[in-house]
Design a protein around this motif. Structure first.
Motif, PDB file in Angstrom:
ATOM      1  N   LEU A 199       4.792  90.975  44.014  1.00  0.00           N
ATOM      2  CA  LEU A 199       3.893  90.206  44.875  1.00  0.00           C
ATOM      3  C   LEU A 199       4.131  90.655  46.315  1.00  0.00           C
ATOM      4  O   LEU A 199       5.220  90.465  46.873  1.00  0.00           O
ATOM      5  N   LYS A 221       1.083  95.984  37.675  1.00  0.00           N
ATOM      6  CA  LYS A 221       1.281  94.543  37.865  1.00  0.00           C
ATOM      7  C   LYS A 221       1.648  94.220  39.315  1.00  0.00           C
ATOM      8  O   LYS A 221       2.568  93.450  39.597  1.00  0.00           O
ATOM      9  N   CYS A 223      -7.861  89.477  47.496  1.00  0.00           N
ATOM     10  CA  CYS A 223      -6.593  90.045  47.080  1.00  0.00           C
ATOM     11  C   CYS A 223      -6.897  91.271  46.226  1.00  0.00           C
ATOM     12  O   CYS A 223      -7.994  91.401  45.668  1.00  0.00           O
ATOM     13  N   SER A 232      -1.528  90.225  48.207  1.00  0.00           N
ATOM     14  CA  SER A 232      -2.115  88.887  48.306  1.00  0.00           C
ATOM     15  C   SER A 232      -2.589  88.503  49.698  1.00  0.00           C
ATOM     16  O   SER A 232      -3.050  87.361  49.889  1.00  0.00           O
ATOM     17  N   LEU A 242       0.342  92.717  42.919  1.00  0.00           N
ATOM     18  CA  LEU A 242      -0.650  91.868  43.578  1.00  0.00           C
ATOM     19  C   LEU A 242      -0.436  91.940  45.085  1.00  0.00           C
ATOM     20  O   LEU A 242       0.638  91.593  45.596  1.00  0.00           O
ATOM     21  N   LEU A 284      -4.861  83.126  41.073  1.00  0.00           N
ATOM     22  CA  LEU A 284      -3.884  84.214  41.128  1.00  0.00           C
ATOM     23  C   LEU A 284      -2.681  83.945  40.230  1.00  0.00           C
ATOM     24  O   LEU A 284      -2.074  84.884  39.693  1.00  0.00           O
ATOM     25  N   LEU A 309      -2.358  85.612  36.732  1.00  0.00           N
ATOM     26  CA  LEU A 309      -2.177  87.047  36.560  1.00  0.00           C
ATOM     27  C   LEU A 309      -0.738  87.376  36.159  1.00  0.00           C
ATOM     28  O   LEU A 309       0.192  86.634  36.476  1.00  0.00           O
ATOM     29  N   TYR A 311      -5.431  93.634  43.036  1.00  0.00           N
ATOM     30  CA  TYR A 311      -4.519  93.592  41.898  1.00  0.00           C
ATOM     31  C   TYR A 311      -4.529  94.931  41.189  1.00  0.00           C
ATOM     32  O   TYR A 311      -5.578  95.387  40.710  1.00  0.00           O
ATOM     33  N   TRP A 312      -3.368  95.570  41.129  1.00  0.00           N
ATOM     34  CA  TRP A 312      -3.185  96.841  40.431  1.00  0.00           C
ATOM     35  C   TRP A 312      -2.598  96.517  39.068  1.00  0.00           C
ATOM     36  O   TRP A 312      -1.392  96.413  38.892  1.00  0.00           O
ATOM     37  N   GLU A 313      -3.479  96.341  38.096  1.00  0.00           N
ATOM     38  CA  GLU A 313      -3.054  95.826  36.798  1.00  0.00           C
ATOM     39  C   GLU A 313      -2.066  96.764  36.098  1.00  0.00           C
ATOM     40  O   GLU A 313      -1.118  96.310  35.443  1.00  0.00           O
ATOM     41  N   VAL A 339       2.189  89.425  37.138  1.00  0.00           N
ATOM     42  CA  VAL A 339       2.564  90.078  38.392  1.00  0.00           C
ATOM     43  C   VAL A 339       4.054  90.405  38.380  1.00  0.00           C
ATOM     44  O   VAL A 339       4.892  89.521  38.178  1.00  0.00           O
TER      45      VAL A 339
END
Length: 220
Positions: A191, A150, A143, A154, A152, A183, A186, A145-147, A188
């Motif tokens: 999603l 936020k 997956c 998936s 994800l 997951l 996180l 994740y673009w922190e 998010v």
């Protein structure tokens, strides 16, 4: 369809054929994630054009896993476009993973991948994503994740009120449960699953994880 600045999604909504949601990251390295089936790829091209972008500007393609409904369209791009997948998934593709291509009547991609993704950060033209190994649906699923936003992405690990199937070659339900639980920790706001509805809002997404972990895996 624009989701946030520099993030677009082209969801597949027809139930007559199985194709995936494709993500486009607009950056200094324009990137597609999970391009889908080749014969259905026109809907991605048309969507990108509607959003004022150009498919021939794509410089990188990343795949969450190697099932044909996610990767077959990579053969629409020439060798100058960098193509990435996890090393574990690449090994699977060249062994047991071939069975799905044969069953679907799809040609097996001939060694197209040159970028092998491992756990950690990847810089997509100034957009920093975390690569998260999430085995279960397939041995080397990942997956992204673009922190900062936020977000994800998936793949087929987790959907709205569902998870990826594990009855294909290389599937593992216990590994999938561990991946979903990882997951769920996180933060998010968006999603974006490999198929089906996009979820928005941390509360709704948290509720979705709790439902899945409880109903599918008895972990709540």
């Amino acid at each position: 369809m624009k989701i946030t600045d520099d993030l677009y999604i082209y969801p597949w909504t027809s139930y007559h054929e199985n194709n995936c949601n494709t993500v486009f990251i607009d950056s200094e390295v324009p990137t597609l994630i999970d391009p889908g089936h080749r014969h259905l790829f026109n809907h991605v091209i048309e969507g990108i054009v509607r959003d004022g972008k150009a498919i021939d500007h794509v410089k990188c393609i990343l795949c969450t896993h190697s099932h044909p409904d996610h990767i077959e369209a990579i053969t629409s791009f020439d060798k100058e476009v960098l193509k990435g997948i996890s090393e574990e998934e690449y090994k699977y593709l060249n062994n047991g993973g071939k069975e799905l291509f044969l069953a679907a009547g799809c040609p097996i991609p001939q060694t197209p991948f040159k970028l092998f993704l491992s756990e950690g950060m990847i810089d997509l033209g100034g957009k920093i994503f975390r690569v998260i190994p999430t085995p279960g649906h397939s041995p080397g699923s990942i997956c992204l994740y673009w922190e900062e936003r936020k977000v994800l992405i998936s793949g087929d690990t987790v959907f709205y009120m569902g998870v990826g199937r594990t009855d294909f070659q290389g599937g593992d339900i216990d590994a999938l449960a561990d991946s979903v639980e990882k997951l769920s920790k996180l933060e998010v706001e968006y999603l974006i699953p490999g198929h089906g509805e996009i979820l928005k809002g941390e509360k709704e997404i948290s509720r979705n994880f709790k439902l899945i972990l409880g109903e599918f895996f008895d972990r709540y």
